[in-house]
Design a protein around this motif. Structure first.
Motif, PDB file in Angstrom:
ATOM      1  N   LEU A   9       0.829  -1.211   0.000  1.00 21.78           N
ATOM      2  CA  LEU A   9       0.000   0.000   0.000  1.00 21.78           C
ATOM      3  C   LEU A   9       0.859   1.256   0.000  1.00 21.78           C
ATOM      4  O   LEU A   9       0.512   2.258  -0.635  1.00 21.78           O
ATOM      5  N   LEU A  10       1.994   1.212   0.678  1.00 24.75           N
ATOM      6  CA  LEU A  10       2.902   2.356   0.689  1.00 24.75           C
ATOM      7  C   LEU A  10       3.460   2.621  -0.710  1.00 24.75           C
ATOM      8  O   LEU A  10       3.526   3.768  -1.158  1.00 24.75           O
ATOM      9  N   LEU A  11       3.841   1.572  -1.422  1.00 25.38           N
ATOM     10  CA  LEU A  11       4.344   1.742  -2.789  1.00 25.38           C
ATOM     11  C   LEU A  11       3.271   2.324  -3.698  1.00 25.38           C
ATOM     12  O   LEU A  11       3.543   3.185  -4.534  1.00 25.38           O
ATOM     13  N   ARG A  12       2.038   1.861  -3.515  1.00 24.28           N
ATOM     14  CA  ARG A  12       0.949   2.412  -4.330  1.00 24.28           C
ATOM     15  C   ARG A  12       0.671   3.861  -3.959  1.00 24.28           C
ATOM     16  O   ARG A  12       0.377   4.679  -4.826  1.00 24.28           O
ATOM     17  N   ALA A  13       0.773   4.180  -2.675  1.00 21.14           N
ATOM     18  CA  ALA A  13       0.575   5.565  -2.245  1.00 21.14           C
ATOM     19  C   ALA A  13       1.667   6.471  -2.812  1.00 21.14           C
ATOM     20  O   ALA A  13       1.401   7.632  -3.153  1.00 21.14           O
ATOM     21  N   LEU A  14       2.876   5.950  -2.938  1.00 23.73           N
ATOM     22  CA  LEU A  14       3.960   6.741  -3.536  1.00 23.73           C
ATOM     23  C   LEU A  14       3.720   7.014  -5.014  1.00 23.73           C
ATOM     24  O   LEU A  14       4.255   7.978  -5.574  1.00 23.73           O
ATOM     25  N   ALA A  15       2.914   6.186  -5.648  1.00 21.93           N
ATOM     26  CA  ALA A  15       2.610   6.389  -7.067  1.00 21.93           C
ATOM     27  C   ALA A  15       1.646   7.558  -7.276  1.00 21.93           C
ATOM     28  O   ALA A  15       1.635   8.160  -8.357  1.00 21.93           O
ATOM     29  N   LEU A  43       7.346   0.917  -9.285  1.00 23.25           N
ATOM     30  CA  LEU A  43       6.509   0.959  -8.076  1.00 23.25           C
ATOM     31  C   LEU A  43       5.408  -0.090  -8.157  1.00 23.25           C
ATOM     32  O   LEU A  43       5.119  -0.786  -7.177  1.00 23.25           O
ATOM     33  N   GLY A  44       4.793  -0.211  -9.331  1.00 24.48           N
ATOM     34  CA  GLY A  44       3.736  -1.198  -9.515  1.00 24.48           C
ATOM     35  C   GLY A  44       4.240  -2.621  -9.402  1.00 24.48           C
ATOM     36  O   GLY A  44       3.609  -3.466  -8.751  1.00 24.48           O
ATOM     37  N   LEU A  45       5.380  -2.895 -10.019  1.00 29.18           N
ATOM     38  CA  LEU A  45       5.952  -4.246  -9.927  1.00 29.18           C
ATOM     39  C   LEU A  45       6.325  -4.600  -8.494  1.00 29.18           C
ATOM     40  O   LEU A  45       6.097  -5.726  -8.041  1.00 29.18           O
ATOM     41  N   ILE A  99      -1.913  -0.556 -10.863  1.00 29.17           N
ATOM     42  CA  ILE A  99      -3.158  -0.766 -10.130  1.00 29.17           C
ATOM     43  C   ILE A  99      -3.443  -2.231  -9.843  1.00 29.17           C
ATOM     44  O   ILE A  99      -4.298  -2.532  -9.014  1.00 29.17           O
ATOM     45  N   GLY A 100      -2.764  -3.125 -10.505  1.00 31.19           N
ATOM     46  CA  GLY A 100      -2.991  -4.550 -10.284  1.00 31.19           C
ATOM     47  C   GLY A 100      -4.039  -5.091 -11.245  1.00 31.19           C
ATOM     48  O   GLY A 100      -5.016  -4.396 -11.569  1.00 31.19           O
ATOM     49  N   GLY A 101      -3.844  -6.302 -11.663  1.00 30.45           N
ATOM     50  CA  GLY A 101      -4.750  -6.913 -12.636  1.00 30.45           C
ATOM     51  C   GLY A 101      -6.158  -7.104 -12.127  1.00 30.45           C
ATOM     52  O   GLY A 101      -7.120  -7.032 -12.887  1.00 30.45           O
ATOM     53  N   SER A 102      -6.309  -7.316 -10.830  1.00 34.22           N
ATOM     54  CA  SER A 102      -7.645  -7.558 -10.283  1.00 34.22           C
ATOM     55  C   SER A 102      -8.477  -6.286 -10.186  1.00 34.22           C
ATOM     56  O   SER A 102      -9.680  -6.352  -9.943  1.00 34.22           O
ATOM     57  N   ASN A 103      -7.881  -5.130 -10.382  1.00 34.19           N
ATOM     58  CA  ASN A 103      -8.605  -3.857 -10.294  1.00 34.19           C
ATOM     59  C   ASN A 103      -8.778  -3.189 -11.659  1.00 34.19           C
ATOM     60  O   ASN A 103      -9.089  -2.000 -11.722  1.00 34.19           O
TER      61      ASN A 103
END
Length: 174
Positions: A9-15, A43-45, A99-103
């Motif tokens: 979640l932190l990595l996604r927040a940094l995006a 960041l996504g990876l 964002i991830g494949g599930s989203n």
């Protein structure tokens, strides 16, 4: 909440600030830098890898890779016909990782909404309040360009915000 989920979640927040930067630069210069797309991809990876380690399944990472490849292949001809910019194509190809494949469904709906809003604003600048902004939008309309990085970034930011809210909600659950 596990430590892996918190780090993801932190990595996604940094995006989010990086996506806001991409949107602003694309709006003001109609350019998307390769370094920004590459940083978003990293960041996504990283986020996807942490989630895969936590769940023990690599399905989401595989789905993201397939979706990114399909988006790149599908949008590449539009770039060759000069209908979209190369930065837009690369940014869209990186979004499934961010964002991830599930989203992807949530992202797609939000992208459609933001793209329609952007197209309406470019085609009908008289609906906009500020004079300077109206002149800029009319300039974009005359040039025939639409800063597509803006709706892509807005949809990604909203999708990430939903993911973070869902992840923080899971934090309160035993």
């Amino acid at each position: 909440m596990s430590l892996l989920l918190a780090a993801s979640l932190l990595l996604r927040a940094l995006a989010i600030p990086l996506l806001a930067r991409v949107a602003w630069i694309d709006f003001s210069t109609q350019k998307i830098a390769n370094r920004d797309v590459l940083l978003l991809l990293c960041l996504g990876l990283g986020s996807l890898q942490l989630l895969s380690l936590q769940s023990g399944s690599w399905w989401d990472m595989g789905l993201s890779a397939i979706a990114g490849l399909i988006l790149f292949i599908a949008l590449f001809p539009f770039w060759t016909m000069r209908k979209v910019g190369a930065g837009d194509v690369k940014l869209m190809a990186a979004m499934p990782f961010v964002i991830g494949g599930s989203n992807l469904a949530v992202f797609s709906v939000l992208l459609l909404i933001f793209a329609v809003i952007t197209a309406v604003a470019v085609k009908n600048p008289f609906l906009l309040p500020a004079g300077m902004f109206r002149v800029y939008i009319q300039h974009l309309d005359r040039k025939g360009v639409v800063p597509f990085g803006v709706p892509i970034s807005a949809a990604a930011i909203c999708t990430i915000a939903v993911q973070i809210a869902y992840g923080l909600n899971a934090f309160g659950q035993p």
